[in-house]
Every structure is written in C-alpha cells, then in structure tokens.
Enzyme design. Structure first.
Site, mmCIF file in Angstrom:
data_model
loop_
_atom_site.group_PDB
_atom_site.id
_atom_site.type_symbol
_atom_site.label_atom_id
_atom_site.label_comp_id
_atom_site.label_asym_id
_atom_site.label_seq_id
_atom_site.Cartn_x
_atom_site.Cartn_y
_atom_site.Cartn_z
ATOM 1 N N ARG A 24 -37.701 -38.756 -41.339
ATOM 2 C CA ARG A 24 -38.969 -38.135 -40.958
ATOM 3 C C ARG A 24 -38.794 -36.683 -40.546
ATOM 4 O O ARG A 24 -39.738 -35.900 -40.590
ATOM 5 C CB ARG A 24 -39.609 -38.886 -39.799
ATOM 6 C CG ARG A 24 -39.948 -40.325 -40.106
ATOM 7 C CD ARG A 24 -40.328 -41.070 -38.848
ATOM 8 N NE ARG A 24 -39.167 -41.111 -37.944
ATOM 9 C CZ ARG A 24 -39.220 -41.497 -36.681
ATOM 10 N NH1 ARG A 24 -40.364 -41.853 -36.146
ATOM 11 N NH2 ARG A 24 -38.128 -41.531 -35.950
ATOM 12 N N GLN A 48 -44.357 -20.543 -15.621
ATOM 13 C CA GLN A 48 -45.181 -20.184 -16.778
ATOM 14 C C GLN A 48 -44.410 -20.427 -18.058
ATOM 15 O O GLN A 48 -43.209 -20.148 -18.125
ATOM 16 C CB GLN A 48 -45.596 -18.703 -16.740
ATOM 17 C CG GLN A 48 -46.668 -18.392 -15.740
ATOM 18 C CD GLN A 48 -47.123 -16.935 -15.824
ATOM 19 O OE1 GLN A 48 -46.498 -16.086 -16.449
ATOM 20 N NE2 GLN A 48 -48.232 -16.639 -15.171
ATOM 21 N N ASP A 49 -45.103 -20.951 -19.056
ATOM 22 C CA ASP A 49 -44.556 -21.096 -20.410
ATOM 23 C C ASP A 49 -45.362 -20.205 -21.345
ATOM 24 O O ASP A 49 -46.583 -20.122 -21.226
ATOM 25 C CB ASP A 49 -44.681 -22.537 -20.917
ATOM 26 C CG ASP A 49 -43.678 -23.491 -20.304
ATOM 27 O OD1 ASP A 49 -42.879 -23.063 -19.465
ATOM 28 O OD2 ASP A 49 -43.703 -24.670 -20.692
ATOM 29 N N ARG A 60 -38.248 -7.717 -30.638
ATOM 30 C CA ARG A 60 -38.963 -7.743 -29.358
ATOM 31 C C ARG A 60 -37.908 -7.513 -28.282
ATOM 32 O O ARG A 60 -37.020 -8.320 -28.084
ATOM 33 C CB ARG A 60 -39.666 -9.079 -29.151
ATOM 34 C CG ARG A 60 -40.814 -9.305 -30.127
ATOM 35 C CD ARG A 60 -41.516 -10.620 -29.824
ATOM 36 N NE ARG A 60 -42.522 -10.934 -30.803
ATOM 37 C CZ ARG A 60 -43.831 -10.783 -30.627
ATOM 38 N NH1 ARG A 60 -44.283 -10.314 -29.486
ATOM 39 N NH2 ARG A 60 -44.674 -11.106 -31.575
ATOM 40 N N HIS A 63 -36.124 -6.182 -22.938
ATOM 41 C CA HIS A 63 -37.024 -6.273 -21.806
ATOM 42 C C HIS A 63 -36.297 -6.788 -20.571
ATOM 43 O O HIS A 63 -35.415 -7.629 -20.663
ATOM 44 C CB HIS A 63 -38.186 -7.223 -22.115
ATOM 45 C CG HIS A 63 -39.003 -6.786 -23.276
ATOM 46 N ND1 HIS A 63 -39.640 -7.678 -24.103
ATOM 47 C CD2 HIS A 63 -39.285 -5.561 -23.768
ATOM 48 C CE1 HIS A 63 -40.295 -7.020 -25.050
ATOM 49 N NE2 HIS A 63 -40.082 -5.729 -24.868
ATOM 50 N N LYS A 72 -35.319 -16.734 -17.015
ATOM 51 C CA LYS A 72 -36.095 -17.400 -18.054
ATOM 52 C C LYS A 72 -35.239 -18.314 -18.889
ATOM 53 O O LYS A 72 -34.026 -18.128 -19.009
ATOM 54 C CB LYS A 72 -36.829 -16.388 -18.932
ATOM 55 C CG LYS A 72 -35.953 -15.372 -19.635
ATOM 56 C CD LYS A 72 -36.790 -14.412 -20.482
ATOM 57 C CE LYS A 72 -36.690 -13.024 -19.973
ATOM 58 N NZ LYS A 72 -37.397 -12.050 -20.780
ATOM 59 N N HIS A 119 -33.292 -8.829 -22.013
ATOM 60 C CA HIS A 119 -33.367 -9.809 -23.092
ATOM 61 C C HIS A 119 -34.178 -9.245 -24.257
ATOM 62 O O HIS A 119 -35.137 -8.513 -24.067
ATOM 63 C CB HIS A 119 -34.025 -11.097 -22.596
ATOM 64 C CG HIS A 119 -34.228 -12.097 -23.673
ATOM 65 N ND1 HIS A 119 -35.449 -12.284 -24.282
ATOM 66 C CD2 HIS A 119 -33.363 -12.930 -24.279
ATOM 67 C CE1 HIS A 119 -35.329 -13.209 -25.216
ATOM 68 N NE2 HIS A 119 -34.072 -13.620 -25.232
ATOM 69 N N TYR A 132 -40.743 -19.306 -24.171
ATOM 70 C CA TYR A 132 -40.187 -18.774 -22.932
ATOM 71 C C TYR A 132 -40.709 -19.609 -21.775
ATOM 72 O O TYR A 132 -41.885 -19.950 -21.728
ATOM 73 C CB TYR A 132 -40.669 -17.342 -22.663
ATOM 74 C CG TYR A 132 -40.584 -16.390 -23.804
ATOM 75 C CD1 TYR A 132 -39.541 -15.482 -23.892
ATOM 76 C CD2 TYR A 132 -41.559 -16.359 -24.792
ATOM 77 C CE1 TYR A 132 -39.471 -14.578 -24.934
ATOM 78 C CE2 TYR A 132 -41.496 -15.467 -25.832
ATOM 79 C CZ TYR A 132 -40.459 -14.575 -25.899
ATOM 80 O OH TYR A 132 -40.400 -13.686 -26.929
ATOM 81 N N ASP A 143 -42.872 -4.708 -15.792
ATOM 82 C CA ASP A 143 -42.209 -4.712 -17.098
ATOM 83 C C ASP A 143 -41.433 -3.420 -17.324
ATOM 84 O O ASP A 143 -41.963 -2.328 -17.109
ATOM 85 C CB ASP A 143 -43.234 -4.854 -18.229
ATOM 86 C CG ASP A 143 -43.862 -6.223 -18.287
ATOM 87 O OD1 ASP A 143 -43.361 -7.144 -17.622
ATOM 88 O OD2 ASP A 143 -44.863 -6.373 -19.015
ATOM 89 N N ASP A 168 -42.242 -0.930 -27.130
ATOM 90 C CA ASP A 168 -40.817 -0.995 -27.455
ATOM 91 C C ASP A 168 -40.363 0.225 -28.250
ATOM 92 O O ASP A 168 -39.245 0.705 -28.068
ATOM 93 C CB ASP A 168 -40.491 -2.284 -28.203
ATOM 94 C CG ASP A 168 -40.547 -3.511 -27.299
ATOM 95 O OD1 ASP A 168 -40.575 -3.340 -26.059
ATOM 96 O OD2 ASP A 168 -40.567 -4.634 -27.826
#
Length: 182
Positions: A24, A48-49, A60, A63, A72, A119, A132, A143, A168
């Site tokens: 499967r 938080q997710d 990305r 950071h 995280k 990261h 995350y 940030d 970025d």
C-alpha cells in the site's frame, strides 16, 4: 525510532523512524512523546506546527531567531530537501560548525535544531513539503536572515537557486546578522 546525536552541532539530534512498508505504501510515526522525552527534550515545549511547500531549487534560509532563539523539529514530509544547520551560539563547543542532511519523504527523518542555530534548506524535488514544530510562538520581529551564499558559511548548495523570498534575497552577511542576535 532511533535517536542519533549530531556530533558537529552540540545538542542537535536526528530522529530516525522505522517506517512500515508494504504494497500500500508506508506508515511511519514521526513524533513520539516518550522518545523525545528520553532524548532529553521536553515534548510539551513545542507549541506550533507549520508546513512549507517549495519548488525544485528554492532556498529557504538561512534563518535564526533573536532573543531566546527558537528550537525546532524539521522534517521533509514529501519530496526531498538538502537541509543545513549552522551553530551560531558563541558559548557552544561547536560554534560556527555547519552540518547538512538529506531529508526525504521516504526516510521521514526529523532534525532537532537547537535554539541559537541557523537553519535553511534547498528543495531538491518539485514539490518538497517541510514540516516544522517550534518551541515558542512565532514573532516576526525576532526573525533574522543570513545570506545563503555568505562565504563564511560555505554551504555547498547542490542545485542552482531558482527562487527565494525577497527577505532572503536581501539578507545581510553572517557578520552583520549575528550582530543583531547579541
């Protein structure tokens, strides 16, 4: 689930699950409170997710968060990414060390990134979904971005960069960004 210490980044961990594979597809536990607790982390600290979806070549990062920082858990839930962690904790025995990981939807490995580490990642597939789990509510005023191509980081990005956020793209050098962390 196996827990592996990352020797080049003090406090960083890999959580390697044991997916059950059959005709499967697969089933994999990606978070286990008791395993996280046995590894010395507070499983209830994660508040938080979030998830990001990126196209092939997207970078990305890099950071990091000012103030108390942010720990995280990071996992590629679909596709594949080249993941990077850089230790920017001045008092750490692995200060300025860098480590890279191949995270994929097939292996479902989770990286624990300690607070004070930068990261980032590059998507190797189209798409790649990254999940995350962070240990404090996000505050955009904390940030901090660092130029992904800063020569002091010397990150061997595997693909040409196809797209980045404006933030970025405009990220300062490592030296300027770390001054903001103090």
């Amino acid at each position: 689930m196996e827990v592996i210490e990352v020797p080049t980044i003090a406090g960083a961990l890999l959580f390697r699950p044991s997916p059950h594979v059959d005709e499967r597809g697969f089933f994999s536990r990606t978070f286990d409170r008791e395993v996280v607790k046995a590894a010395g982390l507070d499983p209830d600290a994660f508040v938080q997710d979030s998830i990001s979806r990126s196209r092939r070549g997207v970078v990305r990062g890099m950071h990091i968060r000012s103030g108390r920082g942010e720990a995280k858990l990071v996992r590629c839930s679909y596709g594949a990414v080249f993941d990077v962690v850089v230790d920017l904790r001045p008092d750490s025995p692995t200060y300025r060390n860098r480590e890279t990981f191949d995270l994929t939807g097939d292996n479902q490995v989770t990286v624990y990134v300690p607070a004070g580490c930068a990261h980032g990642f590059q998507s190797l597939t189209d798409p790649a979904d990254v999940s995350y789990r962070i240990d404090r509510a996000h505050d955009p005023s904390e940030d901090v971005s660092i130029a992904f191509d800063d020569p002091d980081l010397d990150i061997p990005w595997p693909l040409p960069v196809t797209l980045m956020s404006e933030r970025d793209k405009a990220a300062p050098s490592l030296a300027l960004a770390t001054a903001r962390l103090s």
